[in-house]
Design a protein around this motif. Structure first.
Motif, PDB file in Angstrom:
ATOM      1  N   THR A 124       0.837  -1.200   0.000  1.00 41.31           N
ATOM      2  CA  THR A 124       0.000   0.000   0.000  1.00 41.31           C
ATOM      3  C   THR A 124       0.871   1.249   0.000  1.00 41.31           C
ATOM      4  O   THR A 124       2.003   1.237   0.486  1.00 41.31           O
ATOM      5  CB  THR A 124      -0.924   0.032   1.226  1.00 41.31           C
ATOM      6  N   VAL A 125       0.329   2.339  -0.547  1.00 42.27           N
ATOM      7  CA  VAL A 125       1.039   3.611  -0.582  1.00 42.27           C
ATOM      8  C   VAL A 125       0.064   4.738  -0.285  1.00 42.27           C
ATOM      9  O   VAL A 125      -1.085   4.714  -0.710  1.00 42.27           O
ATOM     10  CB  VAL A 125       1.721   3.845  -1.948  1.00 42.27           C
ATOM     11  N   ARG A 126       0.531   5.697   0.487  1.00 43.33           N
ATOM     12  CA  ARG A 126      -0.203   6.935   0.730  1.00 43.33           C
ATOM     13  C   ARG A 126       0.565   8.054   0.040  1.00 43.33           C
ATOM     14  O   ARG A 126       1.783   8.126   0.134  1.00 43.33           O
ATOM     15  CB  ARG A 126      -0.287   7.229   2.230  1.00 43.33           C
ATOM     16  N   VAL A 127      -0.151   8.914  -0.701  1.00 44.94           N
ATOM     17  CA  VAL A 127       0.486   9.988  -1.453  1.00 44.94           C
ATOM     18  C   VAL A 127       0.234  11.314  -0.753  1.00 44.94           C
ATOM     19  O   VAL A 127      -0.909  11.640  -0.410  1.00 44.94           O
ATOM     20  CB  VAL A 127      -0.037  10.042  -2.897  1.00 44.94           C
TER      21      VAL A 127
ATOM     22  N   ARG B  59      -2.799   4.660   7.125  1.00 40.88           N
ATOM     23  CA  ARG B  59      -1.496   4.022   7.321  1.00 40.88           C
ATOM     24  C   ARG B  59      -1.158   3.127   6.128  1.00 40.88           C
ATOM     25  O   ARG B  59      -2.002   2.384   5.638  1.00 40.88           O
ATOM     26  CB  ARG B  59      -1.517   3.200   8.608  1.00 40.88           C
ATOM     27  N   ALA B  60       0.089   3.212   5.661  1.00 41.49           N
ATOM     28  CA  ALA B  60       0.483   2.488   4.454  1.00 41.49           C
ATOM     29  C   ALA B  60       1.902   1.959   4.594  1.00 41.49           C
ATOM     30  O   ALA B  60       2.680   2.397   5.458  1.00 41.49           O
ATOM     31  CB  ALA B  60       0.380   3.403   3.237  1.00 41.49           C
ATOM     32  N   ASP B  61       2.252   1.034   3.715  1.00 40.01           N
ATOM     33  CA  ASP B  61       3.617   0.495   3.691  1.00 40.01           C
ATOM     34  C   ASP B  61       4.624   1.562   3.254  1.00 40.01           C
ATOM     35  O   ASP B  61       5.794   1.503   3.630  1.00 40.01           O
ATOM     36  CB  ASP B  61       3.695  -0.689   2.724  1.00 40.01           C
ATOM     37  N   LEU B  62       4.167   2.512   2.453  1.00 36.48           N
ATOM     38  CA  LEU B  62       5.047   3.538   1.898  1.00 36.48           C
ATOM     39  C   LEU B  62       4.285   4.854   1.826  1.00 36.48           C
ATOM     40  O   LEU B  62       3.092   4.879   1.519  1.00 36.48           O
ATOM     41  CB  LEU B  62       5.490   3.138   0.482  1.00 36.48           C
TER      42      LEU B  62
END
Length: 422
Positions: free
Chosen positions: A214-217, A255-258
């Protein structure tokens, strides 16, 4: 004694790597961004990668020889996925895809080995093809016919995944409309979005790092991120989502992995402090898209002062917003589980190219030597002298510059060799 970064082994023959399986990469053309960078990203976890010599691939002045490129492809091991630019094999490269005199039938005949690749080898094909930019395209109808045909191959399962992308869509370009029409009835294994030079890196991440992530931008200027970008015809927020999904990430709000931090303007010092804060909480990659083909010197200087550039999962500032989003995300996807020495070496290469060269050396070189005279020994010597003043470079390890060249005889890109100090 100096030793060359072990990451460069990703470009060495398979026998030197001592691996049983190999992934084959057929790049868009011979530029370092399209040939070297995808291979180095793909080699982060130690995968063996087969990539053609630069001499076999197209340049701005000449296309790749299809017979030689086909012979090279036929000689590769059949023990891993094939990750391929269809434009390279069909037309000879990105530049030639815009102006080639070939008919659709002739272009598809060159691609025929890929249509039957999985059937013959048992290995998957990850492919991409571009819709050409205006006003350079001379036969859009031909290009569209070829694209529709290879979409049909993907629908039949002959291509495991196919990305159809458009290149440098300036205002008035028909490519976004063409892409939207193609996407309406495209099968699930076909993605349609703006992109070009970064796509092979993204396909490599999907092929070699298929695990969920997962990714949060986050943007330095959230309001500006909603505006339509010059080269893609879509908002920056949509481009980030496209490139995240194309690199194998699921985009989330929490919350994300990146965290992908996108510097798209505003106060560079505040942005650097924000990246530092994010790094204390988790893994971060940075895409600097505030200007095309140019890293922001103040932003990167502050990150370097904070010693945080060494802690990033990936960084990109070398090209268009899409170029930078895609390469940063592809690198970050494979950085999960990467060999730490290779990871550090790739960060060093990215910093040397995207920050030192793009924001400092290129401008100095252009002031001293006219663009038309760059393909000369004098220009090459001047490049080495100018760039050498920015080294040694410390990331985690320390790197010196032992070679530099302008492979296409122009100032847009350089190629170079970093030596890792013992």
């Amino acid at each position: 004694m100096r030793r060359t970064s072990p990451l460069l082994k990703a470009l060495m023959p398979l026998a030197l790597l001592g691996a049983a399986d190999a992934q084959t990469l057929l790049p868009l053309d011979s530029r370092p961004a399209t040939r070297v960078l995808p291979a180095l990203i793909g080699g982060l976890r130690g995968d063996a990668l087969r990539v053609p010599d630069a001499a076999l691939l197209g340049t701005a002045a000449r296309g790749a020889d299809p017979a030689a490129l086909g012979a090279w492809l036929d000689a590769q091991p059949r023990t891993g996925p094939l990750i391929v630019s269809l434009d390279a094999l069909a037309y000879g490269g990105l530049v030639q895809s815009r102006t080639s005199p070939l008919t659709a039938q002739e272009a598809l005949a060159r691609l025929e080995p890929l249509r039957t690749w999985t059937e013959r080898t048992g290995q998957p094909v990850y492919a991409f093809i571009t819709l050409p930019r205006e006003p350079d395209a001379t036969d859009r109808a031909r290009n569209l016919e070829v694209v529709r045909a290879v979409i049909g191959w993907a629908r039949e399962g002959r291509l495991k995944e196919l990305d159809v992308t458009w290149d440098d869509a300036l205002p008035g370009s028909p490519a976004p409309q063409e892409g939207a029409a193609l996407a309406q009835d495209a099968p699930a294994n076909v993605r349609v979005y703006p992109g070009a030079d970064e796509v092979l890196s993204m396909l490599t991440a999907r092929a070699l790092a298929p695990e969920a992530a997962t990714v949060r931008v986050e943007y330095s200027d959230p309001a500006a991120a909603k505006q339509v970008m010059k080269y893609e015809g879509i908002p920056l927020t949509q481009s980030a989502a496209n490139h995240a999904q194309g690199s194998g990430f699921q985009v989330v709000d929490g919350r994300a992995d990146l965290t992908l931090y996108v510097f798209n303007g505003g106060d560079p010092r505040r942005a650097a402090l924000r990246v530092s804060s994010l790094l204390r909480a988790g893994k971060v990659a940075v895409a600097d898209v505030a200007q095309v083909n140019l890293g922001n010197p103040r932003f990167w200087s502050d990150l370097r002062t904070l010693r945080q550039h060494a802690n990033l999962q990936a960084l990109a500032a070398w090209g268009t917003p899409g170029n930078n989003l895609g390469t940063a995300l592809a690198h970050a996807k494979l950085a999960r589980g990467a060999d730490p020495v290779r990871q550090d070496a790739l960060l060093a290469r990215e910093f040397a190219n995207d920050v030192i060269y793009s924001s400092e050396v290129r401008a100095q070189l252009r002031r001293l030597i006219p663009e038309a005279q760059l393909n000369t020994p004098q220009a090459q010597a001047t490049l080495m002298r100018l760039a050498g003043g920015f080294f040694p470079l410390r990331i985690g390890d320390t790197y010196t510059l032992s070679g530099a060249a302008l492979p296409w005889g122009r100032s847009f890109e350089w190629d170079f060799t970093l030596d890792q100090q013992p």
